[in-house]
Design a protein around this motif. Structure first.
Motif, PDB file in Angstrom:
ATOM      1  N   MET A 121      -8.977  -5.489 -10.165  1.00  0.00           N
ATOM      2  CA  MET A 121      -7.577  -5.287  -9.996  1.00  0.00           C
ATOM      3  C   MET A 121      -7.284  -5.449  -8.569  1.00  0.00           C
ATOM      4  N   ILE A 122      -6.357  -5.998  -7.872  1.00  0.00           N
ATOM      5  CA  ILE A 122      -5.865  -6.246  -6.755  1.00  0.00           C
ATOM      6  C   ILE A 122      -4.900  -5.190  -6.360  1.00  0.00           C
ATOM      7  N   ASN A 123      -5.129  -4.393  -5.386  1.00  0.00           N
ATOM      8  CA  ASN A 123      -3.922  -3.243  -5.177  1.00  0.00           C
ATOM      9  C   ASN A 123      -3.465  -3.702  -3.532  1.00  0.00           C
ATOM     10  N   VAL A 124      -2.366  -3.928  -3.497  1.00  0.00           N
ATOM     11  CA  VAL A 124      -1.894  -4.419  -2.141  1.00  0.00           C
ATOM     12  C   VAL A 124      -0.520  -3.554  -1.742  1.00  0.00           C
ATOM     13  N   THR A 125      -0.697  -3.028  -0.605  1.00  0.00           N
ATOM     14  CA  THR A 125       0.478  -2.404  -0.057  1.00  0.00           C
ATOM     15  C   THR A 125       0.895  -2.698   1.222  1.00  0.00           C
ATOM     16  N   ALA A 126       0.264  -3.791   2.066  1.00  0.00           N
ATOM     17  CA  ALA A 126       0.771  -4.414   3.363  1.00  0.00           C
ATOM     18  C   ALA A 126       0.786  -3.464   4.518  1.00  0.00           C
ATOM     19  N   GLY A 127      -0.128  -2.421   4.378  1.00  0.00           N
ATOM     20  CA  GLY A 127       0.026  -1.460   5.523  1.00  0.00           C
ATOM     21  C   GLY A 127       1.101  -0.473   5.264  1.00  0.00           C
ATOM     22  N   HIS A 128       1.902  -0.506   4.192  1.00  0.00           N
ATOM     23  CA  HIS A 128       2.768   0.744   3.793  1.00  0.00           C
ATOM     24  C   HIS A 128       1.995   1.767   3.267  1.00  0.00           C
ATOM     25  N   PRO A 129       2.745   2.882   3.320  1.00  0.00           N
ATOM     26  CA  PRO A 129       2.113   4.016   2.773  1.00  0.00           C
ATOM     27  C   PRO A 129       1.777   4.088   1.087  1.00  0.00           C
ATOM     28  N   ASP A 135      14.166  -4.484  -4.468  1.00  0.00           N
ATOM     29  CA  ASP A 135      12.774  -5.058  -4.222  1.00  0.00           C
ATOM     30  C   ASP A 135      11.816  -4.192  -3.632  1.00  0.00           C
ATOM     31  N   ILE A 136      10.532  -4.453  -3.757  1.00  0.00           N
ATOM     32  CA  ILE A 136       9.584  -3.831  -2.872  1.00  0.00           C
ATOM     33  C   ILE A 136       9.668  -4.617  -1.654  1.00  0.00           C
ATOM     34  N   HIS A 137       9.041  -3.954  -0.603  1.00  0.00           N
ATOM     35  CA  HIS A 137       9.260  -4.606   0.782  1.00  0.00           C
ATOM     36  C   HIS A 137       8.662  -5.939   0.910  1.00  0.00           C
ATOM     37  N   SER A 138       9.317  -6.551   1.606  1.00  0.00           N
ATOM     38  CA  SER A 138       8.971  -8.112   1.580  1.00  0.00           C
ATOM     39  C   SER A 138       7.616  -8.334   2.092  1.00  0.00           C
ATOM     40  N   ASP A 139       6.907  -7.777   3.241  1.00  0.00           N
ATOM     41  CA  ASP A 139       5.690  -7.527   3.500  1.00  0.00           C
ATOM     42  C   ASP A 139       4.691  -7.541   2.441  1.00  0.00           C
ATOM     43  N   ILE A 140       4.931  -6.758   1.460  1.00  0.00           N
ATOM     44  CA  ILE A 140       3.921  -6.538   0.427  1.00  0.00           C
ATOM     45  C   ILE A 140       4.112  -7.809  -0.551  1.00  0.00           C
ATOM     46  N   LYS A 141       5.234  -8.198  -0.739  1.00  0.00           N
ATOM     47  CA  LYS A 141       5.447  -9.500  -1.535  1.00  0.00           C
ATOM     48  C   LYS A 141       4.573 -10.578  -0.931  1.00  0.00           C
ATOM     49  N   GLN A 142       4.758 -10.798   0.487  1.00  0.00           N
ATOM     50  CA  GLN A 142       4.052 -11.883   1.338  1.00  0.00           C
ATOM     51  C   GLN A 142       2.615 -11.778   1.146  1.00  0.00           C
ATOM     52  N   THR A 143       2.045 -10.598   1.049  1.00  0.00           N
ATOM     53  CA  THR A 143       0.686 -10.281   0.802  1.00  0.00           C
ATOM     54  C   THR A 143       0.158 -10.751  -0.425  1.00  0.00           C
TER      55      THR A 143
END
Length: 121
Positions: free
Chosen positions: A1-9, A81-89
């Motif tokens: 499972m991939i967990n992505v937060t793109a630097g967000h808390p 939406d969730i933050h666009s950085d997270i979506k881009q990651t």
């Protein structure tokens, strides 16, 4: 499972967000299929056109449809939406797996060398 937060808390709120859960599940599915496709391609000397052994290898249209869904989810904007950085990651991860599955090692090494060592004019 991939967990992505793109630097967000990293928070329970983020992990329970409907869009995060949808993207995470879809990315996991796509990356697993791409990884399986790559392994099957190597094991069977499969070419990019896999219609002749569609019963054995995953079909390209299946993977393509899910990749399109990923892109639509990432590019769609709404108020909740969730933050666009997270979506881009998420999209970057999917593109990396896609690239590795469809390109041979020589092509990947050539592209890496061009990026690292060729002068940009």
């Amino acid at each position: 499972m991939i967990n992505v937060t793109a630097g967000h808390p990293f928070s329970e709120e983020l992990l329970s967000h409907t869009q995060y859960k949808r993207l995470s599940g879809l990315i996991n599915k796509v990356c697993y299929k791409l990884s399986s496709y790559q392994k099957d391609k190597v094991a069977n000397n499969c070419s990019h056109n896999i219609t002749s052994y569609a019963d054995y290898c995953l079909t390209t249209p299946e993977i393509e449809a899910e990749m399109q869904e990923v892109v639509q989810l990432v590019l769609h904007n709404s108020n909740d939406d969730i933050h666009s950085d997270i979506k881009q990651t998420f999209l970057t991860i999917a593109k990396s797996f896609y690239y590795a599955a469809y390109c041979d090692h020589g092509t990947i090494n050539f592209h890496i060398a061009k990026v690292l060592f060729d002068r940009v004019v």
